[in-house]
Design a protein around this motif. Structure first.
Motif: not given
Length: 540
Positions: A484-494
């Protein structure tokens, strides 16, 4: 002058929106008139073909599946062959591809490959400076005067013409515009700009050498699009005083709809076509894009989508069968690996994968293959020499192949891992940042990424994320995490932790811009047709 030439409409008025030193040598008044004439005669049909693409995609989004066309069955069932293949293109066992900067042009022509595909498309970021430099480099190469000196003082020069690879040029696809050239206030087709300007300056000289001109035609989706190319090429031949069929093309089968029209595409171009190519990376991208609303056909992560997947094997083998039945070459796909320095074990494993892939191609009946790096030429040549002692293997009929619609669409088995998801994000961001900075061919984790490979990552992200966004049960990673988009956001942060070499990586200054673009593209309700369309508006 022929009646056909006399009856042509007057070329339109050309406006150039950028001016760089020396461009007047390429874009002479005569060259501008030549390009304007192509625009006036063919822009209407180009727009009609692009509208037909949109209509077709709407049907796929509504649940339809690609299939072989009933209305063209007589072409598929007919007994016909393409025109004879020129001597210079009889043996194409190893082709190297790459962008069109002067250093690359020299190195590729000198590489020892049979052919060099000079690429204005997926491996070139189409800044105005890059396009003009590429056109000038190719013109100088054909004249035999191209030289280049690097910042370190190293000089590069062409080998004698007899030792050079045969030049094949790939223009950009029908979907792209050239914003720096307006005809009567309308953007010129990027296809017509790239191919037209090259032909204007070089076609007669190449014809005199029995070297074409030769082209790779990308991104076709139908026989009607091929017929448009055929009309353009015939028009260019007539204008430049070339014989009918002098221009020869190889068509990349790199869209899912085109896989169902291979016979028809060959037939539409039968006086000028010499082969089809398995453009595997764009083909995977097109499979995702075409079937984006079909949950039962979601692909696993990119690393698991290899040519042994049933739908890709069927496509490859059908291409061989179709080409050889019609007397055309069936070219294999790209090995994207590049040598891994400092790690003999990893490098050996990568080369073993390349060897296995080339062995699969040559034993399936392919007449040649692609590599992205000169170091892979000896390996690819060794494999093809061992299994293809003649110039090609068009005589191998592959009558054992029976690829039906369901074979070409068969869902793939596999998973999505956290590393696979985050890898897609990283590749998209790094490639897009480099592209915005003017570099269209980027080594990332020992693979040569271009627009096609980045598009796989980008479209996978959009498709995976939007099944959940559309109110359906989300897809899950192999560890059970929802996609989901929460997973995408965590990927951006990383991402910053993955960019330890950020100050040295291509496009480092545009990383934040690239992250913002990918974020918007993945959140958009509709999948953008091509990553390069919005990105193009951000380059000079």
């Amino acid at each position: 002058m022929s009646a056909v030439l006399q009856d042509r409409p007057e070329p339109g008025t050309v406006d150039l929106t950028r001016s760089l030193p020396g461009q007047e040598a390429l874009l002479t008044p005569a060259a501008q008139a030549f390009l304007a004439g192509l625009h006036v005669r063919f822009e209407g049909e180009r727009q009609a073909r692009l509208a037909a693409r949109r209509t077709r995609q709407a049907a796929f989004d509504a649940g339809a599946l690609p299939d072989f066309r009933p209305d063209t069955a007589p072409i598929r069932n007919g007994d016909w062959r393409v025109a004879p293949i020129p001597a210079a293109l009889q043996d194409r066992r190893v082709e190297i591809t790459g962008p069109v900067d002067p250093k690359m042009v020299i190195n590729a022509l000198n590489s020892g490959a049979n052919c060099y595909m000079a690429d204005f498309e997926d491996s070139t970021a189409p800044t105005w400076a890059n396009l003009l430099a590429g056109q000038e480099a190719l013109r100088e190469a054909i004249k035999g005067t191209l030289e280049f000196t690097g910042d370190n003082g190293k000089a590069y020069a062409l080998r004698p013409e007899a030792e050079q690879a045969v030049l094949i040029v790939r223009p950009r696809g029908w979907h792209l515009d050239e914003k720096h050239v307006l005809v009567d206030g309308q953007r010129l087709s990027a296809s017509l700009f790239d191919l037209g300007l090259f032909c204007f300056h070089n076609a007669v000289a190449l014809a005199a050498k029995d070297r074409g001109p030769y082209f790779y035609i990308p991104k076709l989706q139908s026989m009607e699009e091929a017929a448009l190319w055929n009309a353009v090429l015939g028009d260019i031949e007539a204008t430049l005083g070339l014989s009918h069929g002098q221009v020869k093309v190889t068509v990349l089968i790199e869209t899912l709809p085109a896989a169902f029209e291979m016979d028809e595409i060959l037939h539409a171009l039968k006086d000028r076509i010499v082969g089809l190519n398995c453009g595997r990376w764009d083909y995977i991208f097109s499979y995702i894009k075409t079937l984006r609303r079909h949950r039962d056909r979601v692909l696993p992560e990119r690393g698991q989508v290899t040519m042994v997947q049933p739908f890709l094997r069927a496509y490859s083998e059908l291409l061989v069968k179709t080409c050889h039945r019609r007397g055309a070459h069936a070219m294999g796909g790209m090995a994207a690996q590049i040598p891994i320095s400092g790690d003999d074990a990893a490098n050996g494993a990568a080369l073993a994968r390349v060897r296995a892939d080339k062995l699969r191609e040559v034993t399936a009946g392919h007449d040649g293959t692609w590599v992205a790096h000169p170091a892979l030429i000896p390996l690819a040549r060794e494999v093809f020499d061992a299994h293809m002692p003649e110039a090609n293997q068009v005589h191998i009929a592959r009558d054992d192949v029976h690829a039906e619609r369901d074979d070409l669409l068969r869902p793939s088995l596999g998973t999505i891992s956290k590393a696979g998801f985050e890898g897609n994000v990283e590749v998209c961001v790094r490639y897009l940042a480099a592209w915005l900075d003017g570099n269209g061919c980027v080594p990332i984790h020992w693979l040569m990424e271009d627009a096609a490979t980045a598009e796989i990552a980008r479209t996978q992200l959009w498709q995976w994320l939007h099944f959940a966004d559309d109110g359906h049960e989300p897809l899950h990673l192999d560890d059970g995490t929802p996609v989901d988009f929460a997973l995408l956001e965590r990927a951006f942060i990383g991402l910053p932790s993955k960019f330890n070499d950020q100050l040295r990586m291509p496009g480092a200054s545009r990383i934040n811009e690239a992250i913002g673009m990918l974020d918007r593209l993945t959140h958009a309700d509709e999948l953008a047709d091509f990553l390069t369309l919005p990105a193009y508006e951000r380059i000079d």
